[in-house]
Scaffold this active site. Sequence first.
Site: not given
Ligand code: NAD
Length: 331
Positions: A234, A258, A263, A295
């Site tokens: 994000r 991305d 955005e 994105h």
């Molecule tokens: P997920 O919930 O499986 O993993 C997120 C991880 O971040 C977890 O292990 C959590 O404990 C950790 N976390 C939370 N707070 C934290 C902190 N303060 N410091 C360090 N780590 C912390 O989620 P995911 O499916 O792996 O997705 C991750 C992120 O990717 C989503 O939240 C979303 O913002 C982003 N995303 C982006 C796109 C894109 O198209 N660019 C698409 C999907 C997801």
Amino acid sequence: MKTAVFSTRRYDQSLLRAANADAGHELLFLQDRLTAASAPLAAGCPAVCVFVNDEVDAEVLAILAAQGTRLVATRSTGYNHVDTAAAARLGIEVVRVTDYSPHSVAEFAVGLLLAVNRKIARASVRTRDGNFELDGLMGFDLHGKTVGVIGTGKIGAIFARIMLGFGCRVVGHDVHPNPAFEAMGGRYLAVDELLACSDVVSLHCPLFEATRHIVNAASLARAKRGCILVNTSRGALVDTEAAIGALKSGQLGGLAIDVYEQESSLFFQDLSSTVIADDVIQRLVSFPNVIVTGHQAFFTEEAIGQIMRTTIDSIGAFEAGRELVNRVPAA
Ligand code: NAD
């Protein structure tokens, strides 16, 4: 169930229609982004379907609730654009797509890293212009380098596994350590330690108040000089002005993003004939060692197909009064 689907493009419409073929919900496709001004378009829709740059804040939710909306389904994993506390107060359920190909985003992050390190996009532009010079295109081997992964959940763990395959040393930081990350050979560090030793840092944690600007001027100053930062998570995880300062000084050796904090007024639309007023993004794209994509990390056939099927299933579950397995808990 009648559902207003905001921020739709051609691909959203055809894939949602296909996913909805058996379910038969009445889908009202809207190109508009959901805002307080466009919310009245959803009048009479018990369900509203949104995407990452829709504004689902308290004001918009109050309008939706007054018009009879009881379900907000976001076609995304992240839900930082939804005021979940306000939704709970208004009796609106919020569902998201917890599980869809995490490979889509992890693979894209690797692609961005290679593109910025090995100057692939620059080289491609040059050769189209008949310029086959190599000056300015040198990168470094990823093999043997240290890659820091902030957020080692589904996407971060897959990214880590791919980087281990490149022969990198992988370190991670997470508030909830993932045993699979350690089992594959990753080692957890405090965030400052990770920044200090990583040649590449990739962000994969969600956007919360605690993670907003997790990369800022102070943390960039503590990072290894010349490191590459990749953000597919994000935009607001990074203080963009601080990143620009670090790029200018050489503290940051490259930036591949991305997602971008501002955005919502830019992405998912063609502004190529418009004067873009956002000087920050314009400065960013002017750097030779920066790559910006709009994105698109999630945008694979597998991922988007799953997003649409899960969204339709959630709407069906809500209508039938079944358990909402992808329900977002109130903040
Ligand atoms: P997920 O919930 O499986 O993993 C997120 C991880 O971040 C977890 O292990 C959590 O404990 C950790 N976390 C939370 N707070 C934290 C902190 N303060 N410091 C360090 N780590 C912390 O989620 P995911 O499916 O792996 O997705 C991750 C992120 O990717 C989503 O939240 C979303 O913002 C982003 N995303 C982006 C796109 C894109 O198209 N660019 C698409 C999907 C997801």
